[in-house]
Write a protein that holds these residues in place. Structure first.
Motif, PDB file in Angstrom:
ATOM      1  N   VAL A   5       1.093  -4.354  -0.078  1.00 57.06           N
ATOM      2  CA  VAL A   5       2.288  -3.989  -0.589  1.00 57.06           C
ATOM      3  C   VAL A   5       2.957  -2.989  -1.178  1.00 57.06           C
ATOM      4  N   GLY A   6       1.974  -2.013  -1.346  1.00 57.19           N
ATOM      5  CA  GLY A   6       2.776  -0.987  -2.307  1.00 57.19           C
ATOM      6  C   GLY A   6       3.636  -0.578  -1.316  1.00 57.19           C
ATOM      7  N   LEU A   7       3.062  -0.171   0.382  1.00 51.61           N
ATOM      8  CA  LEU A   7       3.769   0.248   1.179  1.00 51.61           C
ATOM      9  C   LEU A   7       4.953  -0.305   1.748  1.00 51.61           C
ATOM     10  N   GLY A   8       5.104  -1.467   1.405  1.00 50.16           N
ATOM     11  CA  GLY A   8       6.298  -2.458   1.903  1.00 50.16           C
ATOM     12  C   GLY A   8       7.278  -1.656   0.737  1.00 50.16           C
ATOM     13  N   ASP A   9       6.901  -1.996  -0.941  1.00 45.02           N
ATOM     14  CA  ASP A   9       7.639  -1.593  -1.821  1.00 45.02           C
ATOM     15  C   ASP A   9       8.009  -0.527  -1.756  1.00 45.02           C
ATOM     16  N   GLY A  10       7.293   0.804  -1.056  1.00 41.19           N
ATOM     17  CA  GLY A  10       7.809   1.761  -1.062  1.00 41.19           C
ATOM     18  C   GLY A  10       8.811   1.909  -0.107  1.00 41.19           C
ATOM     19  N   LEU A  11       8.557   1.514   0.684  1.00 43.69           N
ATOM     20  CA  LEU A  11       9.734   1.782   1.868  1.00 43.69           C
ATOM     21  C   LEU A  11      10.571   0.363   1.344  1.00 43.69           C
ATOM     22  N   ALA A  12      10.757  -0.171   0.707  1.00 40.65           N
ATOM     23  CA  ALA A  12      12.203  -0.556   0.882  1.00 40.65           C
ATOM     24  C   ALA A  12      12.929   0.364  -0.298  1.00 40.65           C
ATOM     25  N   ARG A  13      11.975   0.676  -1.079  1.00 35.63           N
ATOM     26  CA  ARG A  13      13.165   1.844  -2.618  1.00 35.63           C
ATOM     27  C   ARG A  13      13.462   2.738  -1.689  1.00 35.63           C
ATOM     28  N   LEU A  14      13.109   3.030  -0.149  1.00 36.21           N
ATOM     29  CA  LEU A  14      13.661   4.395   0.607  1.00 36.21           C
ATOM     30  C   LEU A  14      14.751   3.995   1.123  1.00 36.21           C
ATOM     31  N   GLY A  15      15.177   2.997   0.848  1.00 33.92           N
ATOM     32  CA  GLY A  15      16.148   2.256   1.599  1.00 33.92           C
ATOM     33  C   GLY A  15      16.144   1.177   2.565  1.00 33.92           C
ATOM     34  N   HIS A  16      15.434   1.310   3.541  1.00 34.69           N
ATOM     35  CA  HIS A  16      14.798   0.104   4.652  1.00 34.69           C
ATOM     36  C   HIS A  16      14.720  -1.227   4.478  1.00 34.69           C
ATOM     37  N   LYS A  17      15.283  -1.824   5.115  1.00 29.79           N
ATOM     38  CA  LYS A  17      14.642  -3.439   5.306  1.00 29.79           C
ATOM     39  C   LYS A  17      14.085  -3.276   5.237  1.00 29.79           C
ATOM     40  N   THR A  18      13.040  -4.332   4.634  1.00 32.78           N
ATOM     41  CA  THR A  18      11.596  -3.945   4.612  1.00 32.78           C
ATOM     42  C   THR A  18      10.820  -5.569   4.588  1.00 32.78           C
ATOM     43  N   ALA A  19       9.949  -6.407   5.618  1.00 32.21           N
ATOM     44  CA  ALA A  19       9.451  -6.878   4.502  1.00 32.21           C
ATOM     45  C   ALA A  19       7.440  -6.920   4.743  1.00 32.21           C
ATOM     46  N   TRP A  21      -0.940   1.246  -7.397  1.00 35.67           N
ATOM     47  CA  TRP A  21      -1.208   0.151  -8.346  1.00 35.67           C
ATOM     48  C   TRP A  21      -1.340   0.754  -9.485  1.00 35.67           C
ATOM     49  N   ALA A  22      -0.528   1.681 -10.204  1.00 36.72           N
ATOM     50  CA  ALA A  22      -0.438   2.087 -11.520  1.00 36.72           C
ATOM     51  C   ALA A  22       0.880   2.173 -11.582  1.00 36.72           C
ATOM     52  N   GLU A  23       1.791   2.164 -10.969  1.00 37.37           N
ATOM     53  CA  GLU A  23       3.193   2.485 -10.931  1.00 37.37           C
ATOM     54  C   GLU A  23       4.346   2.134  -9.078  1.00 37.37           C
ATOM     55  N   GLY A  24       3.355   1.172  -8.513  1.00 38.70           N
ATOM     56  CA  GLY A  24       4.079   0.618  -7.862  1.00 38.70           C
ATOM     57  C   GLY A  24       5.037   1.440  -6.478  1.00 38.70           C
ATOM     58  N   GLY A  25       6.227   0.564  -5.713  1.00 36.66           N
ATOM     59  CA  GLY A  25       6.368   1.375  -4.936  1.00 36.66           C
ATOM     60  C   GLY A  25       7.088   3.104  -5.179  1.00 36.66           C
ATOM     61  N   ALA A  26       7.176   3.233  -6.562  1.00 33.51           N
ATOM     62  CA  ALA A  26       7.382   5.062  -6.791  1.00 33.51           C
ATOM     63  C   ALA A  26       6.105   5.538  -6.048  1.00 33.51           C
ATOM     64  N   GLY A  27       4.530   5.174  -6.834  1.00 34.72           N
ATOM     65  CA  GLY A  27       4.120   5.604  -6.905  1.00 34.72           C
ATOM     66  C   GLY A  27       3.784   6.431  -5.501  1.00 34.72           C
ATOM     67  N   ILE A  28       4.161   5.605  -4.391  1.00 36.37           N
ATOM     68  CA  ILE A  28       3.690   5.082  -2.661  1.00 36.37           C
ATOM     69  C   ILE A  28       5.346   5.692  -1.884  1.00 36.37           C
ATOM     70  N   GLU A  29       6.036   6.558  -1.800  1.00 33.91           N
ATOM     71  CA  GLU A  29       6.752   6.470  -1.978  1.00 33.91           C
ATOM     72  C   GLU A  29       6.636   8.139  -0.582  1.00 33.91           C
ATOM     73  N   PRO A  30       5.805   8.813  -0.996  1.00 30.59           N
ATOM     74  CA  PRO A  30       5.012  10.199  -0.275  1.00 30.59           C
ATOM     75  C   PRO A  30       4.371  10.070   1.296  1.00 30.59           C
ATOM     76  N   LEU A  31       3.924   8.419   1.063  1.00 30.21           N
ATOM     77  CA  LEU A  31       3.512   7.497   1.895  1.00 30.21           C
ATOM     78  C   LEU A  31       4.518   6.643   2.534  1.00 30.21           C
ATOM     79  N   ALA A  32       5.258   6.699   2.049  1.00 27.90           N
ATOM     80  CA  ALA A  32       6.500   5.799   2.936  1.00 27.90           C
ATOM     81  C   ALA A  32       6.719   7.147   3.795  1.00 27.90           C
ATOM     82  N   ARG A  33       7.601   8.005   3.247  1.00 28.64           N
ATOM     83  CA  ARG A  33       8.339   8.416   4.234  1.00 28.64           C
ATOM     84  C   ARG A  33       7.387   8.931   5.587  1.00 28.64           C
ATOM     85  N   LYS A  34       6.485   9.943   4.609  1.00 31.14           N
ATOM     86  CA  LYS A  34       5.064   9.464   6.648  1.00 31.14           C
ATOM     87  C   LYS A  34       5.175   8.722   7.302  1.00 31.14           C
ATOM     88  N   VAL A  35       5.193   7.832   7.181  1.00 36.04           N
ATOM     89  CA  VAL A  35       5.182   6.294   7.637  1.00 36.04           C
ATOM     90  C   VAL A  35       6.700   6.063   8.807  1.00 36.04           C
TER      91      VAL A  35
END
Length: 558
Positions: free
Chosen positions: A78-92, A411-425
């Motif tokens: 769930v967090g990764l999906g939110d992180g990808l969406a925060r980066l501007g990607h159309k995500t599901a 878990w604590a910060e939502g999508g903002a806390g997983i943006e580094p992983l989203a960029r790597k993915v």
């Protein structure tokens, strides 16, 4: 002040109308069948119209072997999906529905956690849109029709001793594992031994999750083998004329459910086969629909990568023509310490040596996932008590494996806390060096497929099976089922069939005590060790803590 519980966080979510969530993916309001204001099914007609669209990139989230310390695979999905969406990607996001059995047993819920959750959390963990009830009803309708056929003359010549179709219910109840039915005299039928499995272990569940449309669903339901005649000829559900009525019961259930995360990322929550006794992935329909509507689709596979990811690759991807663009392996410092020999009560103390020892489990999973030809990255799901030295030990180990471990605070910060992983993915998914391939070819023999998984994924020395089991596999090959993949049913807690053998064991035997042909689903199940198809409740089930508060709100789900 104590941190908010998952259910408290979910209850305060500002959910948007489900039509607004659908619009993010280009789903018009008329293509949604609302269940209230915050969840809906996507219509079959709309899905059929997507057939010619190009597909986005599929990201699989898997994990190390689960421990009582928790890994947070769904939370990371769930967090990764939110992180990808925060980066501007159309995500599901695509995940499974929760079973009432584990919900009231050990898990207490399955919608993510903290600020990386899917809502409405209470609905998802309980009756949701009724899909599991429909699957239970369809399965048990077939069971009723079997006994009814035998009662009214048994024109098909079904051998009552060889009826293999059991009944199901969506609850953990060990008392129903083995029963005798039809007692009470001639008017109640012919007594025989049978039993119950949990609904998520039903072949009907697996069929719903692998079917491509209603016509394929009915074809697969008709292929179900319910038992055998005295001369060992298989009897199919279609011969009992049960497939049509079963399809009617599943007409709505096969349509994917659309909900949202706390950050309003669209999420398809559909299907829920167990990962140790079935293939452990959400439905093919939901995944393919999401891929035709989004640029990135984040999905998960149940339990550790030795079960969920292996079956995702060898069963779901093989059958549906899918290929993941990248895989995330989730690990926690606590779980690695447990794999390193630390007791649950001692996890709070820093223990870098135990982390390093436990990393052998993580390394095995990384190696296995990469053997499918898919780029891999590790997500360290952060807990408040993790120390810098422990985190560094994980990152150093993973670097030595030729990949990267990224600290994630979703878990604590939502999508903002997983943006580094989203960029790597994104970086991994957009490379052109993918060479995905299943572990074994269709034409390999069934027993050889079992051996291949046991040796290459588990690192076993031998598969131990009676001649009776080997003969049964040979008979299925001669009957035209040899091309099917195998679904290994074993404990989720170890690479072996012994749940106490943690870490990265080698040189053990894998005992296969039974094999089952799921002809409708399209795989052969190898039941290994002491795995059960009907779980029991633990000494202190989660149900003890679940109830309504003074305001009529549900408490105790987590």
């Amino acid at each position: 002040m104590a941190p908010k519980t998952d259910i408290e966080i979910a209850r305060t979510a500002e959910k948007r109308p489900i039509q607004e969530i659908g619009a993010k993916l280009g789903i018009p309001p008329e293509a949604l069948l609302p269940y209230g204001h915050d969840k809906a099914k996507v219509t079959a007609d709309f899905i059929a119209g997507l057939e010619d669209r190009p597909e986005g990139r599929l990201i699989l989230v898997t994990a190390i072997n689960p421990t009582p310390a928790g890994e947070g695979k769904t939370t990371t999905t769930v967090g990764l999906g939110d992180g990808l969406a925060r980066l501007g990607h159309k995500t599901a996001i695509c995940i499974r529905e929760a079973s009432l059995g584990p919900c009231f047993g050990m898990k207490g819920g399955a919608a993510g956690g903290g600020y990386a959750q899917i809502v409405p959390m209470e609905d998802m963990n309980l009756h949701f849109t009724g899909d599991f009830h429909a699957i239970t009803a369809a399965h048990n309708l077939l069971a009723a029709m079997i006994d009814n056929h035998i009662y009214w003359g048994n024109a098909l010549g079904i051998d009552q001793r060889r009826v293999t179709w059991r009944r199901v219910m969506d609850m953990n109840d060990r008392a129903l594992r083995d029963i005798v039915c039809s007692l009470g005299g001639p008017s109640n039928g012919y007594p025989r031994e049978t039993g119950f499995d949990i609904t998520v272990a039903s072949e009907v569940m697996a069929i719903l999750c692998l079917a491509t449309d209603l016509a394929d669903l009915q074809r697969r339901l008709g292929e179900i083998i319910i038992g055998y005649t005295r001369d060992r000829t298989p009897v199919h559900a279609r011969e009992l004329k049960a497939d049509g009525a079963m399809t009617v019961l599943l007409r709505d259930a096969i349509q994917p459910n659309l909900v949202q995360t706390l950050e309003h990322t669209p999420a398809f929550v559909h299907g829920g086969p167990f990962a140790n006794i079935a293939h452990g992935c959400n439905s093919v329909i939901a995944t393919r629909t999401a891929l035709r509507l989004a640029d990135y689709v984040v999905t998960e596979a149940g339990f550790g990568a030795d079960l969920g990811a292996e079956k995702f690759m060898n069963i779901k991807c093989r059958k549906a023509g899918l290929a993941p663009a990248a895989v995330v392996v989730v690990a926690t410092v606590k779980a690695l310490k447990m794999n390193g020999g630390v007791a649950k009560d001692d996890l709070k103390a820093e223990n870098v040596a135990a982390v390093r020892t436990g990393c052998a489990n993580l390394g095995r999973h990384i190696e296995n996932v990469r053997s499918f030809g898919v780029p891999t990255v590790v997500a360290i799901n952060h807990f408040a008590g993790d120390t810098e030295a422990e985190i560094a030990a994980v990152q150093d180990y993973v670097r030595g494996q030729g990949t990267e471990a990224i600290l994630c605070r979703h878990w604590a910060e939502g999508g903002a806390g997983i943006e580094p992983l989203a960029r790597k993915v994104v970086a991994l998914a957009e490379t052109d060096h993918h060479s995905f391939a299943p572990l074994y070819p269709d034409e390999m023999g069934l027993f050889h497929k079992i051996e291949t998984i046991a040796r290459r994924i588990y690192r076993a020395d031998h598969v131990v099976a009676d001649q009776k089991i080997r003969d049964q596999l040979t008979a299925w090959e001669e009957a035209g089922y040899g091309h099917l993949p195998v679904c290994m049913a074993k404990t989720q807690y170890s690479f072996s069939t012994d749940p106490e053998l943690i870490g990265a064991p080698e040189g053990f035997d894998v005992p296969v005590r039974e094999v089952r042909l799921a002809a409708g689903a399209g795989f052969v199940v190898a039941i290994c060790g002491r795995i059960m198809t009907m779980p029991g409740l633990p000494p202190e089930p989660a149900a003890h803590s679940i109830g309504l508060n003074a305001e009529g709100q549900i408490e105790g789900l987590f």
